[in-house]
Enzyme design. Structure first.
Site, PDB file in Angstrom:
ATOM      1  N   ASN A   1       0.868  -1.178   0.000  1.00 24.58           N
ATOM      2  CA  ASN A   1       0.000   0.000   0.000  1.00 24.58           C
ATOM      3  C   ASN A   1       0.906   1.230   0.000  1.00 24.58           C
ATOM      4  OD1 ASN A   1      -1.801   2.043   0.455  1.00 24.58           O
ATOM      5  ND2 ASN A   1      -2.389   1.378   2.529  1.00 24.58           N
TER       6      ASN A   1
ATOM      7  N   LYS B   1       0.106   4.215  -0.278  1.00 26.53           N
ATOM      8  CA  LYS B   1      -0.551   5.395   0.315  1.00 26.53           C
ATOM      9  C   LYS B   1      -0.341   6.607  -0.613  1.00 26.53           C
ATOM     10  CE  LYS B   1      -0.168   3.231   4.791  1.00 26.53           C
ATOM     11  NZ  LYS B   1      -0.066   3.339   6.242  1.00 26.53           N
TER      12      LYS B   1
ATOM     13  N   HIS C   1      -9.410   1.108   5.149  1.00 30.67           N
ATOM     14  CA  HIS C   1      -8.135   1.346   5.829  1.00 30.67           C
ATOM     15  C   HIS C   1      -8.371   2.310   6.987  1.00 30.67           C
ATOM     16  CE1 HIS C   1      -4.040   2.570   6.632  1.00 30.67           C
ATOM     17  NE2 HIS C   1      -3.655   1.482   5.974  1.00 30.67           N
TER      18      HIS C   1
ATOM     19  N   GLU D   1      -6.792   4.776   7.992  1.00 29.45           N
ATOM     20  CA  GLU D   1      -6.594   6.195   7.639  1.00 29.45           C
ATOM     21  C   GLU D   1      -7.848   6.762   6.972  1.00 29.45           C
ATOM     22  OE1 GLU D   1      -2.930   5.548   5.508  1.00 29.45           O
ATOM     23  OE2 GLU D   1      -1.960   5.020   7.403  1.00 29.45           O
TER      24      GLU D   1
ATOM     25  N   GLU E   1      -5.011  -4.717  10.695  1.00 27.74           N
ATOM     26  CA  GLU E   1      -4.021  -3.661  10.884  1.00 27.74           C
ATOM     27  C   GLU E   1      -4.288  -2.946  12.204  1.00 27.74           C
ATOM     28  OE1 GLU E   1      -2.225  -2.585   6.733  1.00 27.74           O
ATOM     29  OE2 GLU E   1      -3.753  -1.139   7.302  1.00 27.74           O
TER      30      GLU E   1
ATOM     31  N   GLY F   1       2.775   2.637  10.796  1.00 29.56           N
ATOM     32  CA  GLY F   1       3.716   3.743  10.621  1.00 29.56           C
ATOM     33  C   GLY F   1       4.385   4.178  11.915  1.00 29.56           C
TER      34      GLY F   1
ATOM     35  N   SER G   1       3.819  -1.746  10.395  1.00 26.41           N
ATOM     36  CA  SER G   1       5.266  -1.764  10.608  1.00 26.41           C
ATOM     37  C   SER G   1       5.898  -3.119  10.289  1.00 26.41           C
ATOM     38  CB  SER G   1       5.612  -1.319  12.032  1.00 26.41           C
ATOM     39  OG  SER G   1       5.187   0.021  12.238  1.00 26.41           O
TER      40      SER G   1
END
Ligand code: 13P
Length: 249
Positions: free
Chosen positions: A9, A11, A95, A97, A167, A173, A212
């Site tokens: 991904n 992003k 996701h 985000e 996730e 991140g 991560s």
């Protein structure tokens, strides 16, 4: 045997020429990987040219999102049909985000699941708890609700196509990875929750880990029974790292 998948991904990273080059590097090294399907999810602007670069390879193409609607007056949106028309095969949905910054709800995601199936896109459906939810021991409850309000409402024939990604938001991140045991515990829980609705079909569902994931920790995480691959953010921007992760099985 369940399908193994390692998906990158990207992003909102790379310009088109950088993305084309990254995809070409992944394609060039993809013959080092066996038994694992590779998927790249670049930004919308890159999809056409990356699709051209992947054409003669076994690397698949994913979008990172799609619109809820089929077409029409939805300025700035990109439909599932448009994605399919440029050769996209997968679409990341839900996701954290998007849930966090763009207000995606279970209701939005149910619409997106429907348009994906209608256009033969395979959803990579993300679930995961936030840090405070884990610290207050509500992580199973949160993930269960995310699944029961969305995937558990699918027909069996649609459900069979789904890829799930766990996730944990606190691991995205941040450099903090779920331990292999934490990942296995949640992946088994996800499979059990899906099996309560879909029975044996849940045994065939690939459940990817994301957060991560790096070449240095992928082997331990992927060694767990219910971990069928990874959804990789930062490390997917370096072709060697992405390939090293895919070789960790
Ligand atoms: P990182 O691998 O950068 O933590 O991102 C994970 C992720 O969000 C993939 O979708």
């Amino acid at each position: 045997m369940r399908k193994k998948i390692v998906a990158g991904n990207w992003k909102m990273n790379t310009l088109v020429f950088e993305g084309e080059s990254l995809a070409a590097q992944v394609v060039a090294k993809s013959n080092e990987v066996s038994g694992v399907s590779l998927v790249l999810a670049p930004p919308f602007t890159h999809l056409s040219s990356v699709a051209a670069g992947l054409k003669t390879s076994s690397v698949a193409l994913s979008a990172q999102n799609c619109a809820t609607e089929d077409s029409g007056a939805y300025t700035g949106e990109v439909s599932a049909a448009m994605l399919a028309s440029v050769g996209v095969q997968y679409c990341i949905l839900g996701h954290s985000e998007r849930r966090e910054y763009y207000g995606e709800t279970d209701e939005t995601l149910n619409k997106k699941l429907a348009v994906c199936f209608k256009n033969n896109l395979i959803p990579i459906f993300c679930v995961g708890e936030k840090l405070d939810e884990r610290e207050s021991n509500r992580h199973f409850e949160v993930v269960k609700a995310q699944l029961e309000n969305t995937l558990c409402k699918l027909s069996e024939s649609d459900y069979e196509k789904v890829v799930v990604a766990y996730e944990p938001v606190w691991a995205i991140g941040t450099g903090k990875t779920a331990s292999p045991e934490q990942a296995q515990e949640m992946h088994a829980f996800i499979r059990k929750t899906l099996a309560a609705k879909f029975g044996d079909k849940a045994e065939a569902t690939p459940i990817l880990y994301g957060g991560s994931c790096k070449p240095s920790n992928a082997k331990d995480i992927f060694s767990k029974n219910d971990v069928d691959g990874g959804l990789i953010g930062g490390a997917s921007l370096v072709a060697d790292d992405f390939i090293a992760i895919a070789k960790s099985f």
